[in-house]
Design a protein around this motif. Structure first.
Motif, short mmCIF file in Angstrom:
data_model
loop_
_atom_site.label_atom_id
_atom_site.label_comp_id
_atom_site.label_asym_id
_atom_site.label_seq_id
_atom_site.Cartn_x
_atom_site.Cartn_y
_atom_site.Cartn_z
N SER A 192 0.83 -1.22 0.00
CA SER A 192 0.00 0.00 0.00
C SER A 192 0.86 1.26 0.00
O SER A 192 2.05 1.22 0.33
N THR A 201 0.40 3.73 2.07
CA THR A 201 0.70 4.05 3.47
C THR A 201 1.96 3.32 3.91
O THR A 201 2.86 3.92 4.52
N ASN A 219 5.04 4.92 2.33
CA ASN A 219 5.47 6.15 3.02
C ASN A 219 6.14 5.83 4.35
O ASN A 219 7.17 6.42 4.70
N HIS A 256 -1.15 13.79 3.39
CA HIS A 256 -1.70 12.47 3.70
C HIS A 256 -0.95 11.85 4.88
O HIS A 256 -1.54 11.27 5.80
N GLU A 275 -2.48 8.87 8.21
CA GLU A 275 -1.69 7.65 8.39
C GLU A 275 -1.55 7.28 9.87
O GLU A 275 -0.56 6.67 10.28
N GLU A 324 4.14 16.08 -1.16
CA GLU A 324 3.05 15.30 -1.76
C GLU A 324 2.66 15.93 -3.09
O GLU A 324 2.32 17.12 -3.14
N ASN A 345 -3.56 15.55 -2.33
CA ASN A 345 -4.93 15.08 -2.16
C ASN A 345 -5.83 16.14 -1.50
O ASN A 345 -6.81 16.60 -2.08
N ASP A 375 5.70 11.77 -1.46
CA ASP A 375 4.50 10.94 -1.55
C ASP A 375 3.90 11.26 -2.92
O ASP A 375 3.17 12.24 -3.08
N MET A 390 7.49 7.46 -3.65
CA MET A 390 6.59 6.31 -3.77
C MET A 390 5.42 6.72 -4.66
O MET A 390 5.01 7.89 -4.67
N CYS A 425 1.48 5.05 -6.29
CA CYS A 425 0.48 4.00 -6.14
C CYS A 425 0.05 3.45 -7.50
O CYS A 425 -0.20 4.22 -8.43
N SER A 464 1.92 -0.41 -4.28
CA SER A 464 2.64 0.85 -4.48
C SER A 464 4.11 0.49 -4.63
O SER A 464 4.54 -0.58 -4.21
C1 LIG Z 1 -1.61 11.26 -1.31
C2 LIG Z 1 -1.79 9.88 -0.77
N1 LIG Z 1 -0.75 9.26 -0.21
C3 LIG Z 1 -0.85 8.01 0.29
C4 LIG Z 1 -2.02 7.32 0.21
C5 LIG Z 1 -2.10 5.95 0.83
O1 LIG Z 1 -2.32 4.92 -0.07
P1 LIG Z 1 -2.98 3.54 0.42
O2 LIG Z 1 -4.44 3.79 0.49
O3 LIG Z 1 -2.59 2.58 -0.67
O4 LIG Z 1 -2.40 3.18 1.73
C6 LIG Z 1 -3.14 7.92 -0.37
C7 LIG Z 1 -4.43 7.19 -0.44
O5 LIG Z 1 -5.47 7.71 -0.72
C8 LIG Z 1 -3.02 9.24 -0.88
O6 LIG Z 1 -4.07 9.89 -1.42
#
Ligand SMILES: Cc1ncc(COP(=O)(O)O)c(C=O)c1O
Length: 350
Positions: free
Chosen positions: A62, A64, A67, A88, A93, A140, A144, A173, A199, A201, A212
């Motif tokens: 993943s 997360t 990261n 994020h 997290e 990032e 998001n 990220d 990283m 995804c 990821s």
């Molecule tokens: C910017 C960002 N980083 C990390 C993640 C984490 O990814 P995961 O849901 O695969 O743990 C997300 C998930 O939405 C994200 O939007």
């Protein structure tokens, strides 16, 4: 009559794998990846490193975990990590850097803004018996919580240079780095170059089912591999998953522009609905965040009104609603979603 199919705009994580991915998964060559013997995982890691312009890659379950493994591999216990206060890592997290890594997050407001350098340098701790050691800055891109906005490479370069001038390293990220790359019309490595590790995804807009990839220098990835195992992320015949990731990298990057156009179309439609507020300038990639306060509906009412009519969206705190465009919503779905939103809002304001 029940709803046959929802138009699911909650996230790009809801995308389902393509037939080509399922075919590749069914026929993937596999081995035990903890022994480094899965050829498909090895290929995905090498291809990812190449795309990011880094020496090596590591496949993780993943974003997360990617990261968190990066933070563990960059820091020592008691270090401090500078993050954006809306990132994020800071927001979503579960305080994992404190729980798993024994490090402290130092949130800086609007870290990605072109005017943030003063705030950033002020946040870097001077050497002192009393202060933790600042070691890492996490960025990032796309961002998001800032609506999928893109941080220009020039801003990243300035942060990266400042970090290195102070003996710090930078982790990116880049969960949605390919959305940023498509928006900028640049290869992803031109963004990734302003970070020591990045990283991204596979399981968001790229539509792979799981995974990821963390990339960086060979020695960093060697350390990261141990931390992946420590956190329970060592997988065995993971080539079945990596195979879908390879198809994702091959077939799903360029088409992200379609999601961006759909997000823009949705945003333009939303902006015309009385009571819905949004800044069209922030709709750069596949995310749309709007404020519904003036519709007179609260977020629960708004979301359940949409859901009752076949449209799914996410509440994003306060009066904000988030929609994300992705490959499993087409232009006609966006039109239909707008129709539903108009009628839900109109029923309230009537
Ligand atoms: C910017 C960002 N980083 C990390 C993640 C984490 O990814 P995961 O849901 O695969 O743990 C997300 C998930 O939405 C994200 O939007």
């Amino acid at each position: 009559m029940g709803i046959e199919r929802f138009i699911d705009l909650r996230s790009d994580t809801v995308t389902v794998p393509t037939p080509q991915m399922r075919e590749a998964m069914a026929t993937a060559a596999v081995g035990d990846d903890v022994y480094g013997e899965d050829p498909t995982v090895n290929e995905l890691e090498a291809r990812s490193a190449e795309l990011m312009g880094k020496e090596a890659g590591l496949f993780l379950p993943s974003g997360t975990m990617a990261n968190q493994v990066a933070i563990l591999a960059h820091t020592d216990r008691g270090d401090e990590v500078i993050v954006d206060s809306e990132s994020h890592i800071f927001y979503y997290e579960l305080a994992a850097p404190a729980v798993a890594g024994g490090v402290q997050l130092h949130p800086v407001p609007a870290l990605h803004s072109p005017t943030a350098l003063d705030r950033l340098t002020a946040a870097i701790r001077p050497q002192s018996l009393l202060f933790p050691r600042t070691k890492l800055i996490c960025l990032e891109n796309t961002h998001n919580r800032l609506g999928g906005t893109v941080t220009p490479p020039t801003v990243m370069e300035a942060i990266y240079t400042t970090a290195h001038d102070h003996g710090l390293v930078v982790h990116l990220d880049g969960a949605r780095i390919f959305n940023a790359a498509v928006y900028l019309g640049l290869p992803a490595r031109e963004i990734a170059r302003w970070s020591d590790s990045v990283m991204f995804c596979l399981s968001k807009g790229l539509a792979a089912p799981v995974g990821s990839v963390l990339t960086g220098s060979r020695s960093f990835i060697d350390r990261a591999r141990k931390y992946r195992k420590l956190l329970g992320g060592g997988m065995r015949q993971a080539g079945i998953l990596a195979a879908a990731g390879l198809v994702a990298l091959e077939t799903m990057i360029d088409r992200l522009s379609e999601d961006h156009a759909n997000a823009k179309h949705l945003a333009e439609g939303l902006a015309k609905i009385a009571g819905i507020k949004l800044d069209l300038n922030t709709v750069q990639t596949n995310i749309v965040i709007c404020d519904i306060e003036k519709t007179g509906l609260n977020p629960d009412e708004f979301i359940s009104g949409l859901k009752a009519n076949g449209v799914l969206a996410n509440s994003f705190g306060g009066n904000l609603i988030r929609f994300i465009a992705h490959k499993d919503v087409k232009r006609a779905d966006i039109e239909q979603a707008l129709e539903v939103i108009r009628s839900v809002v109109a029923r309230k304001t009537r």
